[in-house]
Design a protein around this motif. Structure first.
Motif, PDB file in Angstrom:
ATOM      1  N   GLN A   1       0.833  -1.206   0.000  1.00  0.00           N
ATOM      2  CA  GLN A   1       0.000   0.000   0.000  1.00  0.00           C
ATOM      3  C   GLN A   1       0.868   1.257   0.000  1.00  0.00           C
ATOM      4  OE1 GLN A   1      -2.315  -0.847   3.554  1.00  0.00           O
ATOM      5  NE2 GLN A   1      -4.148  -1.085   2.329  1.00  0.00           N
ATOM      6  N   LYS A   2       1.939   1.219   0.781  1.00  0.00           N
ATOM      7  CA  LYS A   2       2.823   2.387   0.858  1.00  0.00           C
ATOM      8  C   LYS A   2       3.544   2.619  -0.464  1.00  0.00           C
ATOM      9  CE  LYS A   2       6.365   4.435   3.834  1.00  0.00           C
ATOM     10  NZ  LYS A   2       7.208   4.237   5.041  1.00  0.00           N
ATOM     11  N   ILE A   3       4.040   1.541  -1.066  1.00  0.00           N
ATOM     12  CA  ILE A   3       4.771   1.652  -2.336  1.00  0.00           C
ATOM     13  C   ILE A   3       3.863   2.161  -3.445  1.00  0.00           C
ATOM     14  CG2 ILE A   3       5.955   0.326  -4.144  1.00  0.00           C
ATOM     15  CD1 ILE A   3       6.978  -1.515  -1.874  1.00  0.00           C
ATOM     16  N   THR A   4       2.629   1.656  -3.478  1.00  0.00           N
ATOM     17  CA  THR A   4       1.692   2.008  -4.547  1.00  0.00           C
ATOM     18  C   THR A   4       0.839   3.225  -4.209  1.00  0.00           C
ATOM     19  OG1 THR A   4       0.067   0.440  -3.648  1.00  0.00           O
ATOM     20  CG2 THR A   4       1.556  -0.376  -5.365  1.00  0.00           C
ATOM     21  N   ASN A   5       1.041   3.778  -2.998  1.00  0.00           N
ATOM     22  CA  ASN A   5       0.272   4.946  -2.562  1.00  0.00           C
ATOM     23  C   ASN A   5      -1.231   4.677  -2.634  1.00  0.00           C
ATOM     24  OD1 ASN A   5       0.025   7.573  -1.548  1.00  0.00           O
ATOM     25  ND2 ASN A   5      -0.185   8.452  -3.595  1.00  0.00           N
ATOM     26  N   THR A   6      -1.626   3.490  -2.152  1.00  0.00           N
ATOM     27  CA  THR A   6      -3.040   3.098  -2.181  1.00  0.00           C
ATOM     28  C   THR A   6      -3.588   2.857  -0.775  1.00  0.00           C
ATOM     29  OG1 THR A   6      -2.320   0.812  -2.568  1.00  0.00           O
ATOM     30  CG2 THR A   6      -2.980   2.103  -4.504  1.00  0.00           C
TER      31      THR A   6
ATOM     32  N   TRP B   1     -13.915   9.324   2.520  1.00  0.00           N
ATOM     33  CA  TRP B   1     -13.514   7.941   2.246  1.00  0.00           C
ATOM     34  C   TRP B   1     -12.965   7.791   0.826  1.00  0.00           C
ATOM     35  CZ3 TRP B   1     -11.999   4.400   5.262  1.00  0.00           C
ATOM     36  CH2 TRP B   1     -11.964   3.062   4.891  1.00  0.00           C
ATOM     37  N   SER B   2     -13.439   8.628  -0.078  1.00  0.00           N
ATOM     38  CA  SER B   2     -12.957   8.575  -1.454  1.00  0.00           C
ATOM     39  C   SER B   2     -11.492   9.005  -1.572  1.00  0.00           C
ATOM     40  CB  SER B   2     -13.825   9.453  -2.358  1.00  0.00           C
ATOM     41  OG  SER B   2     -13.846  10.792  -1.883  1.00  0.00           O
ATOM     42  N   ASP B   3     -10.949   9.658  -0.536  1.00  0.00           N
ATOM     43  CA  ASP B   3      -9.543  10.048  -0.547  1.00  0.00           C
ATOM     44  C   ASP B   3      -8.620   8.879  -0.219  1.00  0.00           C
ATOM     45  OD1 ASP B   3     -10.291  12.691  -1.052  1.00  0.00           O
ATOM     46  OD2 ASP B   3     -10.464  13.159   1.080  1.00  0.00           O
ATOM     47  N   VAL B   4      -9.203   7.801   0.302  1.00  0.00           N
ATOM     48  CA  VAL B   4      -8.416   6.636   0.693  1.00  0.00           C
ATOM     49  C   VAL B   4      -8.110   5.796  -0.544  1.00  0.00           C
ATOM     50  CG1 VAL B   4      -8.402   4.547   2.126  1.00  0.00           C
ATOM     51  CG2 VAL B   4      -9.509   6.639   2.960  1.00  0.00           C
ATOM     52  N   GLY B   5      -6.899   5.238  -0.626  1.00  0.00           N
ATOM     53  CA  GLY B   5      -6.489   4.423  -1.764  1.00  0.00           C
ATOM     54  C   GLY B   5      -7.347   3.177  -1.918  1.00  0.00           C
ATOM     55  N   PHE B   6      -7.431   2.655  -3.142  1.00  0.00           N
ATOM     56  CA  PHE B   6      -8.357   1.549  -3.417  1.00  0.00           C
ATOM     57  C   PHE B   6      -7.968   0.260  -2.678  1.00  0.00           C
ATOM     58  CE2 PHE B   6      -5.105   0.635  -6.540  1.00  0.00           C
ATOM     59  CZ  PHE B   6      -5.130  -0.747  -6.682  1.00  0.00           C
ATOM     60  N   LEU B   7      -6.670   0.015  -2.454  1.00  0.00           N
ATOM     61  CA  LEU B   7      -6.277  -1.187  -1.717  1.00  0.00           C
ATOM     62  C   LEU B   7      -6.734  -1.113  -0.261  1.00  0.00           C
ATOM     63  CD1 LEU B   7      -2.684  -2.212  -2.920  1.00  0.00           C
ATOM     64  CD2 LEU B   7      -4.857  -3.341  -3.359  1.00  0.00           C
TER      65      LEU B   7
END
Length: 416
Positions: A222-227, A308-314
C-alpha cells in the motif's frame, strides 16, 4: 474441462495431508469465529448498564468530565464519543486495538458508572483464541499458516470435486444418502465446501490483513503504490498554532457538531501544545460516509478534511473485506458469515468422519500417486506465485520439499 487423473491423485494427496494438519485448527477457527459474531449482542447489556442513566440536575461540562476520566483511568483517555443523548453517560476511550478501554462518566454528578476493557471480557478471550490460540506472536503465525493452507485446500478441493466423466446432481450438489455413511459424509464435505468456497475466499482475504507476515507485506505494498490512507488521515504532519488559550473541550464539541456525521462519532484529544483535535466516524453500513476532520486546538480552524474517497483503493478494499469478515456490514453480512462458519465446521467434521470410516485400523492411508507423475511447470509456477503472495505457505512448501528429500538421500548413501 477435461481432468488430468494423475494430477487429480497428486492434488488429492496434498489436499489430504494438509487437511490432516490444519482441520483441527479450522474447527477451532469456525467455532470461535461464529461465537465472536455475537460480540455486540453479548456485551450490549453490560455496556447499557454503564451507559444508561436517569437525567438529574445540571450537566457538568465536557471539560470537567474529561478531567474526571483522566483521574480515574489507568491509561489517559485519548477520545470521547459524541452521542448527543442527554440520558447517557459520557464515554471516554483509551488504548487501541485489542486493548481498548471504555470509561463511562455520569455527566450529572461526575461518578464513574463503569469501565469496560475489551481484552478482559469473555469475547476478548474468544478473539485471542481465534487470532493466536493464546500463544501470542507464534500463535498468530500458526493461524496465518492455517489460513494460507486453507486457501490452498479450497483451490485443490474445487479441482478434486470437479467430475471426472460427467455431471450428476447427486454427489456433486446433493449428498448421496443410500451409498453408505462414508460416501454420505464425503459428499457433505465436498458439496458444502463447493457452496461456500467463494465466501471462504472472501473471509480469508478479510482475515489475512490482521496477520503478521502477510499483513505487514500488504501494508508495504500500500505504501509503495500509494493506495493506503492519505498521509494526514491520522493527523500526522499537522499541528496547531499556539496562541494564548486553547479551546475547551465544550467549545470544540460545538464546532464538531457543525459537521454532521453518521454512525459512531469520536473526538480525539490533542497531544501537547502543538497537537490537534480530530473528529471521525465509524459507519460500517456505508463506508463511503466515513470522514475524518482535523482542527486547530486554539482556533477551531479546519486543518484537513478527508472523505472515504480520498483513501487508496487497496485500503478501501481491505477495510471492506475486514468488516465483511466480522459480519459488520449489516444483517445480510451477519447471516452470511454465521452460515459460512457453521458450514465450515460441518464440512471439516464431515471430512474427519469420512476419513475415519474408510481408514484401515492402524494405518494412515495417504492417497497414492503414480511414481512417474510430475506436476509440470504450470503447477510449479502456481505454487511459486502463491508462495510469494502467502510467504508462510511458501516457506512451509520449501520445508516439506527439503524433508521429503531426506529419505531419498539416506537411501542413496546406504546403497553407495
Amino acid at each position: 474441462m477435461k481432468k488430468n487423473l494423475k494430477l487429480h491423485q497428486w492434488l488429492m494427496k496434498w489436499h489430504f495431508i494438509s487437511g490432516v494438519i490444519i482441520l483441527p485448527f479450522v474447527l477451532i477457527l469456525s467455532v470461535t469465529g461464529f461465537i465472536y459474531l455475537f460480540k455486540n449482542t453479548y456485551e450490549s447489556p453490560q455496556i447499557s448498564d454503564y451507559r444508561n442513566l436517569d437525567v438529574k440536575n445540571e450537566r457538568l461540562t465536557f471539560q470537567e468530565q474529561w478531567e474526571i476520566a483522566g483521574r480515574n483511568s489507568s491509561v489517559k483517555p485519548h477520545s470521547v464519543i459524541l452521542s448527543g443523548k442527554t440520558d447517557e453517560a459520557t464515554e471516554f476511550i483509551s488504548g487501541k486495538f485489542a486493548n481498548v478501554s471504555h470509561l463511562f462518566v455520569n455527566p450529572y454528578n461526575g461518578a464513574i458508572t463503569g469501565e469496560f476493557i475489551e481484552n478482559e471480557s469473555p469475547m476478548g478471550e474468544v478473539r485471542n483464541m481465534h487470532g493466536s490460540l493464546f500463544l501470542g506472536v507464534w500463535g498468530g503465525r500458526i493461524i496465518e499458516l492455517v489460513g494460507c493452507w486453507l486457501f490452498v485446500m479450497l483451490l485443490t478441493g474445487i479441482y478434486i470435486w470437479w467430475p471426472v466423466k460427467k455431471w450428476s446432481v447427486f454427489g456433486f450438489f446433493i449428498p448421496r444418502i443410500k451409498r453408505g455413511r462414508r460416501t454420505f459424509f464425503r459428499d457433505i464435505h465436498a458439496i458444502s465446501g463447493f457452496w461456500i468456497s467463494i465466501l471462504l475466499v472472501m473471509i480469508l482475504a478479510g482475515g489475512l490483513p490482521w496477520t503478521e507476515v502477510f499483513g505487514n507485506n500488504f501494508k508495504k505494498l500500500q505504501k509503495i503504490t500509494n493506495t493506503g490512507y492519505p498521509a494526514t488521515w491520522d493527523g500526522q504532519g499537522l499541528q496547531s498554532w499556539p496562541t494564548k488559550n486553547a479551546m475547551s473541550l465544550d467549545e470544540m464539541i460545538l464546532v464538531a457538531k457543525k459537521y454532521p456525521l453518521l454512525g459512531t462519532v469520536s473526538l480525539r484529544f490533542p497531544k501537547g501544545k502543538d497537537g490537534i483535535f480530530s473528529v471521525s466516524n465509524t459507519y460500517y453500513k456505508n463506508l463511503n460516509a466515513q470522514k475524518v476532520i482535523h482542527f486547530d486546538q486554539y482556533s477551531g480552524r479546519v486543518l484537513a478534511l478527508h472523505k472515504w474517497s480520498d483513501v487508496g483503493f487497496l485500503m478501501r478494499g481491505r477495510m471492506w473485506l475486514m468488516a465483511f469478515h466480522q459480519g459488520q456490514l449489516g444483517a445480510w453480512n451477519f447471516l452470511l458469515i454465521a452460515c459460512t462458519a457453521s458450514l465450515l465446521f460441518i464440512m471439516s467434521l464431515a471430512a474427519i468422519i469420512s476419513y475415519l470410516l474408510r481408514k484401515p485400523k492402524g494405518k494412515l492411508q495417504v492417497p497414492n500417486v503414480p511414481s512417474n507423475f510430475h506436476p509440470g511447470k504450470y503447477i510449479f509456477l502456481s505454487i511459486v506465485i502463491l508462495g510469494l503472495i502467502l510467504p508462510l505457505f511458501g516457506l512451509s512448501v520449501l520445508l516439506i520439499a527439503l524433508l521429503s528429500r531426506l529419505p531419498l538421500r539416506k537411501k542413496q548413501a546406504k546403497n553407495s
